[in-house]
Design an enzyme around this catalytic site. Structure first.
Site, PDB file in Angstrom:
ATOM      1  CB  CYS A   1      -0.938  -0.001   1.201  1.00 42.50           C
ATOM      2  SG  CYS A   1      -1.961  -1.486   1.290  1.00 42.50           S
TER       3      CYS A   1
ATOM      4  CG  HIS B   1      -6.169   1.193  -0.518  1.00 38.65           C
ATOM      5  ND1 HIS B   1      -5.077   1.915  -0.950  1.00 38.65           N
ATOM      6  CD2 HIS B   1      -5.665   0.115   0.146  1.00 38.65           C
ATOM      7  CE1 HIS B   1      -3.970   1.305  -0.559  1.00 38.65           C
ATOM      8  NE2 HIS B   1      -4.302   0.207   0.089  1.00 38.65           N
TER       9      HIS B   1
ATOM     10  CB  CYS C   1      -0.427   0.544   7.695  1.00 42.46           C
ATOM     11  SG  CYS C   1      -2.111   0.418   7.018  1.00 42.46           S
TER      12      CYS C   1
END
EC number: 2.3.1.16
Length: 436
Positions: free
Chosen positions: A99, A392, A422
């Site tokens: 991510c 996302h 994160c």
């Protein structure tokens, strides 16, 4: 506090972010259904070049990332260069840090500009949860290799005879960590329980995120950084993110059932980010080059830091480890920040990190520091909403956050902004941005 680390070239020039752009973000199997990440990447880079009117031949490098990679296009960065009319001599390579992928792309470009090997570059990422690399079982994969090596019909027959019906079933991409077998959602549940994050608090954060994101769109704040995307079959272009709840109602969040722990859990589809398709990119160069070209920077990269922690417990606590490093390298404290934008993978993960920011015990026991970095002023936090609302697309989120934060800092007359996220594998990132 240690001495700040200046992110400048040998001549003392800062690293400027001149422009940033993204596609609208679309929920899985909706507006971008069937559109691979490489095509989304081509879309955003082409539009970025068109809007800046920059001669593509001036771009030295493109660094791009994709988390859910397709075997037929393993180097998405080079495919984007070749598919957008950029110069074939433009260097391109791909990165992947889950991510935090486009943060990594920006960090790599920043370091290359500092070293003097690159003058102008594009960094970003794209992902599609709608076009997935569907694989085969390990037994079938081995059989296919053996079939290719078989010398006669009998050998081929013996190989095929050993297969069972279950071996022929397609295998979707794994959603669990390779090292632990745990999914991100299971980790979010663990963090909610370990840090006493209530269901009510998670739902409230999700409601806040959707409300602020909807307001940002209504106020026209995102129109300059999101372009209308036209994709096959070209029937209905996507103008804005389609995951945002335009009229979010807090009471409705309580109706959803937990997903990962159906008996005692608190993580639901509403307080977690959905699977999403999209792409984002930023244009970076040394500040002197921007002046030469008559381009006004959006802002500058002040500092960045990456972290890595254990994957069995609190795997999504990366922001709490990376942020103190980034602040220290920037020579600032949490109180000096104008804006804080944290990636909302899950409401539970976000709230747990906010708790640790203010925890003296965490600072002492986990970070080896004498004091916590401080309690976050929620008037500065995710002021335009976050990933819970926008969605996302794994590799694109960092570039979205950077662009969004810089534009908002400019609207507020300048200042310092923190981006932090994160990432799978116990990774984390924090980046400090500056606008004059």
């Amino acid at each position: 506090m240690k001495q700040p680390l200046k992110l400048t070239t040998r001549q003392g020039e800062r690293i400027a972010v001149v422009a940033g752009l993204r596609t609208p973000f679309a929920k899985q199997a909706t507006a971008f259904h069937g559109v691979p990440a490489v095509d989304l990447g081509k879309l955003v880079v082409s539009e970025l070049l068109a809007r800046t009117s920059l001669d593509p031949k001036l771009i030295d490098q493109l660094v791009f990332g994709q988390v859910v990679q397709m075997p037929e296009a393993p180097n998405i960065a080079r495919e984007i260069v070749l598919g957008t009319g950029m110069s074939v001599t433009t260097d391109a390579y791909s990165v992947s840090r889950a991510c935090a992928t486009s943060f990594q792309a920006v960090a790599n470009v920043t370091e290359s500009i500092m070293a003097g090997t690159v003058d102008i570059a594009i960094a970003g990422g794209a992902d599609s949860s709608s076009v997935l690399p569907i694989g085969v079982s390990k037994k079938l994969a081995r059989a296919l290799v053996d079939l290719n090596k078989a010398r006669n019909l009998q050998q081929r027959f013996n190989i095929l005879r050993a297969l069972r019906l279950k071996d022929l079933m397609p295998v979707p991409p794994a959603v669990a960590e390779y090292s632990t077998g745990l999914s991100m959602g299971q980790t979010a549940e663990q963090m909610a329980k370990s840090h006493q994050i209530s269901r009510e608090a998670q739902d409230a954060l999700a409601h806040r995120s959707h409300t602020l994101a909807a307001q940002a769109w209504a106020d026209g704040k995102l129109s300059g950084e999101v372009f209308t995307a036209h994709v096959p079959p070209y029937k209905s272009p996507l103008e804005r993110d389609n995951n945002i709840r335009e009229s979010s109602d807090l009471a409705s969040y309580a109706k959803l059932k937990p997903v990962f722990d159906r008996v005692h859990g608190t993580v639901t589809a509403a307080n977690a980010t959905p699977l999403t398709d999209g792409a984002a990119a930023v244009l970076l160069m040394r500040e002197g080059r921007a002046k030469e070209l008559g381009l006004e920077p959006l802002g500058y990269i002040r500092s960045f830091a990456f972290s890595a922690i254990d994957v069995w417990q609190d795997m999504l606590m990366g922001p709490s480890y990376a942020t103190p490093l980034a602040l220290e390298r920037a020579g600032i404290t949490l109180a000096d920040l104008t804006l804080i934008d944290m990636h909302e993978a899950f409401a539970a993960q976000t709230l747990a990190n906010l708790k640790m920011f203010a925890s003296a015990e965490f600072a002492r026991d986990k970070l080896g520091r004498s004091q916590a970095i401080g309690e976050v002023d929620m008037d500065k936090f995710n002021v335009l909403g976050g990933s819970l609302a926008y969605g996302h697309p794994f590799a694109a989120t960092g570039a979205r956050m950077i662009t969004q934060t810089l534009h908002e800092l400019r609207r507020r007359g300048g200042g310092l902004g923190l981006n932090t996220a994160c990432a799978a594998g116990g990774l984390g990132v924090a980046m400090v941005l500056e606008v004059e």
